[in-house]
Scaffold this motif. Sequence first.
Motif, mmCIF file in Angstrom:
data_model
loop_
_atom_site.group_PDB
_atom_site.id
_atom_site.type_symbol
_atom_site.label_atom_id
_atom_site.label_comp_id
_atom_site.label_asym_id
_atom_site.label_seq_id
_atom_site.Cartn_x
_atom_site.Cartn_y
_atom_site.Cartn_z
ATOM 1 N N LEU A 1 0.831 -1.203 0.000
ATOM 2 C CA LEU A 1 0.000 0.000 0.000
ATOM 3 C C LEU A 1 0.862 1.249 0.000
ATOM 4 O O LEU A 1 0.501 2.260 -0.572
ATOM 5 N N PHE A 2 2.071 1.195 0.617
ATOM 6 C CA PHE A 2 2.912 2.376 0.708
ATOM 7 C C PHE A 2 3.591 2.687 -0.622
ATOM 8 O O PHE A 2 4.124 3.771 -0.804
ATOM 9 N N ASP A 3 3.615 1.725 -1.564
ATOM 10 C CA ASP A 3 4.219 1.954 -2.867
ATOM 11 C C ASP A 3 3.178 2.354 -3.905
ATOM 12 O O ASP A 3 3.423 2.248 -5.100
ATOM 13 N N LYS A 4 2.032 2.785 -3.458
ATOM 14 C CA LYS A 4 0.958 3.128 -4.379
ATOM 15 C C LYS A 4 0.608 4.618 -4.278
ATOM 16 O O LYS A 4 0.768 5.234 -3.229
ATOM 17 N N ARG A 5 0.139 5.147 -5.391
ATOM 18 C CA ARG A 5 -0.440 6.500 -5.433
ATOM 19 C C ARG A 5 -1.821 6.338 -6.040
ATOM 20 O O ARG A 5 -1.969 6.173 -7.252
ATOM 21 N N LEU A 6 -2.823 6.361 -5.198
ATOM 22 C CA LEU A 6 -4.162 5.961 -5.600
ATOM 23 C C LEU A 6 -5.088 7.153 -5.801
ATOM 24 O O LEU A 6 -5.057 8.110 -5.032
ATOM 25 N N VAL A 7 -5.908 7.032 -6.826
ATOM 26 C CA VAL A 7 -6.996 7.965 -7.074
ATOM 27 C C VAL A 7 -8.264 7.143 -7.220
ATOM 28 O O VAL A 7 -8.311 6.202 -8.019
ATOM 29 N N THR A 8 -9.281 7.464 -6.432
ATOM 30 C CA THR A 8 -10.537 6.720 -6.481
ATOM 31 C C THR A 8 -11.605 7.568 -7.148
ATOM 32 O O THR A 8 -11.829 8.718 -6.775
ATOM 33 N N LEU A 9 -12.250 6.973 -8.138
ATOM 34 C CA LEU A 9 -13.335 7.624 -8.856
ATOM 35 C C LEU A 9 -14.629 6.893 -8.526
ATOM 36 O O LEU A 9 -14.664 5.653 -8.519
ATOM 37 N N GLY A 10 -15.671 7.648 -8.259
ATOM 38 C CA GLY A 10 -16.920 6.970 -7.915
ATOM 39 C C GLY A 10 -18.099 7.908 -7.851
ATOM 40 O O GLY A 10 -17.950 9.136 -7.863
ATOM 41 N N VAL A 11 -19.274 7.292 -7.806
ATOM 42 C CA VAL A 11 -20.523 8.021 -7.616
ATOM 43 C C VAL A 11 -21.297 7.348 -6.491
ATOM 44 O O VAL A 11 -21.179 6.140 -6.261
ATOM 45 N N ASN A 12 -22.069 8.135 -5.788
ATOM 46 C CA ASN A 12 -22.878 7.629 -4.681
ATOM 47 C C ASN A 12 -24.200 8.385 -4.681
ATOM 48 O O ASN A 12 -24.226 9.596 -4.441
ATOM 49 N N ASN A 13 -25.281 7.669 -4.963
ATOM 50 C CA ASN A 13 -26.616 8.276 -5.004
ATOM 51 C C ASN A 13 -27.476 7.677 -3.898
ATOM 52 O O ASN A 13 -27.453 6.459 -3.667
ATOM 53 N N LYS A 14 -28.241 8.515 -3.222
ATOM 54 C CA LYS A 14 -29.104 8.069 -2.136
ATOM 55 C C LYS A 14 -30.490 8.690 -2.261
ATOM 56 O O LYS A 14 -30.622 9.819 -2.739
ATOM 57 N N ILE A 15 -31.479 7.931 -1.836
ATOM 58 C CA ILE A 15 -32.822 8.457 -1.640
ATOM 59 C C ILE A 15 -33.163 8.260 -0.168
ATOM 60 O O ILE A 15 -33.142 7.132 0.335
ATOM 61 N N ASP A 40 -4.147 3.410 -9.868
ATOM 62 C CA ASP A 40 -2.830 3.516 -9.230
ATOM 63 C C ASP A 40 -1.875 4.253 -10.175
ATOM 64 O O ASP A 40 -1.448 3.705 -11.197
ATOM 65 N N LEU A 41 -1.542 5.491 -9.844
ATOM 66 C CA LEU A 41 -0.670 6.300 -10.682
ATOM 67 C C LEU A 41 0.737 5.718 -10.777
ATOM 68 O O LEU A 41 1.375 5.774 -11.831
ATOM 69 N N ARG A 42 1.224 5.135 -9.692
ATOM 70 C CA ARG A 42 2.568 4.567 -9.706
ATOM 71 C C ARG A 42 2.611 3.293 -10.566
ATOM 72 O O ARG A 42 3.551 3.069 -11.326
ATOM 73 N N GLU A 43 1.571 2.461 -10.442
ATOM 74 C CA GLU A 43 1.514 1.245 -11.248
ATOM 75 C C GLU A 43 1.406 1.573 -12.731
ATOM 76 O O GLU A 43 1.953 0.852 -13.581
ATOM 77 N N ALA A 44 0.740 2.683 -13.063
ATOM 78 C CA ALA A 44 0.572 3.065 -14.466
ATOM 79 C C ALA A 44 1.901 3.401 -15.123
ATOM 80 O O ALA A 44 2.036 3.309 -16.346
ATOM 81 N N GLN A 45 2.915 3.788 -14.337
ATOM 82 C CA GLN A 45 4.227 4.140 -14.866
ATOM 83 C C GLN A 45 5.161 2.942 -14.938
ATOM 84 O O GLN A 45 6.299 3.068 -15.389
ATOM 85 N N SER A 46 4.683 1.795 -14.508
ATOM 86 C CA SER A 46 5.511 0.593 -14.561
ATOM 87 C C SER A 46 5.708 0.164 -16.004
ATOM 88 O O SER A 46 4.806 0.264 -16.832
ATOM 89 N N SER A 47 6.900 -0.339 -16.299
ATOM 90 C CA SER A 47 7.223 -0.708 -17.677
ATOM 91 C C SER A 47 6.831 -2.140 -18.016
ATOM 92 O O SER A 47 6.789 -2.500 -19.193
ATOM 93 N N ASP A 48 6.575 -2.981 -17.015
ATOM 94 C CA ASP A 48 6.289 -4.389 -17.279
ATOM 95 C C ASP A 48 4.805 -4.682 -17.089
ATOM 96 O O ASP A 48 4.356 -5.014 -16.008
ATOM 97 N N ASP A 49 4.055 -4.534 -18.178
ATOM 98 C CA ASP A 49 2.630 -4.847 -18.224
ATOM 99 C C ASP A 49 1.864 -4.209 -17.066
ATOM 100 O O ASP A 49 1.378 -4.904 -16.172
ATOM 101 N N PRO A 50 1.737 -2.893 -17.043
ATOM 102 C CA PRO A 50 1.046 -2.230 -15.924
ATOM 103 C C PRO A 50 -0.437 -2.584 -15.878
ATOM 104 O O PRO A 50 -1.086 -2.748 -16.913
ATOM 105 N N GLN A 51 -0.944 -2.692 -14.664
ATOM 106 C CA GLN A 51 -2.369 -2.958 -14.429
ATOM 107 C C GLN A 51 -2.853 -1.997 -13.345
ATOM 108 O O GLN A 51 -3.037 -2.384 -12.192
ATOM 109 N N PRO A 52 -3.039 -0.727 -13.713
ATOM 110 C CA PRO A 52 -3.316 0.296 -12.697
ATOM 111 C C PRO A 52 -4.738 0.298 -12.155
ATOM 112 O O PRO A 52 -4.977 0.839 -11.079
#
Length: 202
Positions: A1-15, A40-52
């Motif tokens: 977890l410490f080697d990651k730079r995470l951005v979370t995208l989401g929506v939340n709707n309530k009634i 994962d911004l850091r994983e996206a910069q990986s050169s070996d098959d990134p899976q961000p």
Amino acid sequence: LFDKRLVTLGVNNKIIKKEWINGKARYRNLLNFQLYQTYDLREAQSSDDPQPWSSLRSQFNLALDRFEFNSTLVYNPYARIVNSNSSVLFKNLTGDYFSLGFSQVRVIDENNEPVGDTTTNIGLGFRYRSRYADLLSNFNFNPDAEEFNESLTNWRYSVLFKPPGRCWSIGVAQSGVLGGDQKIDFTYNFEFGGDGQGKTLL
């Protein structure tokens, strides 16, 4: 977890429903929908098959007076597998209910590779409470079992007896797993205060 730079995208709707009870306002969620995924911004910069991208997760919850529906879907974009878990619940105004659940899950390892086969489960549950006895039970079945007598994978039920007087109760519960041990528990309770409520295990 410490080697990651995470951005979370989401929506939340309530009634949300506003209710008046004894002159006081009470709010409760009728519907809740969430959809989110992490990058994962850091994983996206990986050169070996990134899976961000993380798995895409959606949750849907509907809670009415006599009916509830809950659903969770998790899609892994690299394994291209959807794990799901859904349930419906019918209840009366006193809290007794009958529920039915269905799930399909396949394990995915840390390299986003599927492991083993998909596991399917059907769950049944109900609760019934009366003046002198309460009953609660849950049963889980594997519909893909080769033999019908092997389809029940695990179970649990409990009964609480409440004799007249409302000051004492006796309970018994049994649980078990297919191919494993069964467990039986006994409980008792005395309420000399006589508050008239009794004790419930449910």
